[in-house]
Design an enzyme around this catalytic site. Structure first.
Site, short mmCIF file in Angstrom:
data_model
loop_
_atom_site.label_atom_id
_atom_site.label_comp_id
_atom_site.label_asym_id
_atom_site.label_seq_id
_atom_site.Cartn_x
_atom_site.Cartn_y
_atom_site.Cartn_z
N HIS A 30 -22.15 -6.90 -41.54
CA HIS A 30 -20.92 -7.46 -40.96
C HIS A 30 -20.34 -8.43 -41.97
O HIS A 30 -21.02 -9.31 -42.46
CB HIS A 30 -21.20 -8.21 -39.65
CG HIS A 30 -20.01 -8.98 -39.18
ND1 HIS A 30 -18.91 -8.35 -38.63
CD2 HIS A 30 -19.71 -10.29 -39.24
CE1 HIS A 30 -18.00 -9.27 -38.36
NE2 HIS A 30 -18.46 -10.44 -38.71
N CYS A 100 -15.48 -3.81 -40.04
CA CYS A 100 -15.25 -5.15 -40.58
C CYS A 100 -15.22 -5.15 -42.10
O CYS A 100 -14.48 -5.93 -42.71
CB CYS A 100 -16.31 -6.12 -40.06
SG CYS A 100 -18.00 -5.62 -40.49
#
Length: 160
Positions: A30, A100
């Site tokens: 992430h 992301c």
């Protein structure tokens, strides 16, 4: 990690940080972008922001310094709003193909002209190219959350 966030806004330019978290199975990382004293990220709810290190994942495992930008906060927020209405709507999110990391890479290029490190952006395709990744993909695709309708960019302090 808090020491890395000190002095994010020096003179007229802002430093850009790329914090990232390694997932439990290391299937993906992430990432988000820290600029103009906030952390910006993309997920199945669209583009959001929070105080640096304030995501549900907590402080990042690692931070990459991407340099600085001359892009003003006003121009940056207009750019994010545009992305949130087009390329980075919540329903466009896909864990392996539009995530992301895709967002962080796009924003980093806008702010600095530089991409995020390839060891981050290449990880999903590397995982999916393995027999384990191919076997796991249908399961991960089936549990992906798709929010209804569109969404708008939201600042963590309630500003839009």
């Amino acid at each position: 990690m808090s020491g890395l966030y000190a002095g994010l806004n020096i003179s007229s330019s802002s430093f850009i940080w790329l914090p990232f978290h390694v997932s439990l199975l290391s299937l993906n990382r992430h990432t988000s972008i820290i600029v103009h004293k906030d952390e910006f990220f993309y997920g199945s709810d669209g583009i959001s922001s929070c105080a640096p290190g304030g995501t549900l994942l907590g402080p990042p495992d690692s931070v990459v310094d991407l340099g600085s930008t001359e892009v003003t906060e006003e121009i940056f927020l207009e750019y994010l709003s545009s992305l949130g209405e087009s390329m980075f709507r919540g329903e466009s999110y896909n864990l392996f193909e539009h995530n992301c990391n895709t967002f962080s890479n796009e924003v980093a290029q806008f702010l600095t002209g530089r991409k995020i490190p390839s060891y981050i952006t290449d990880l999903p395709s590397e995982v999916l190219s393995t027999p384990f990744g191919q076997a796991l993909r249908p399961l991960l695709d089936s549990i992906q959350i798709q929010p209804p309708g569109g969404n708008t960019f939201r600042r963590h302090n309630g500003q839009s």
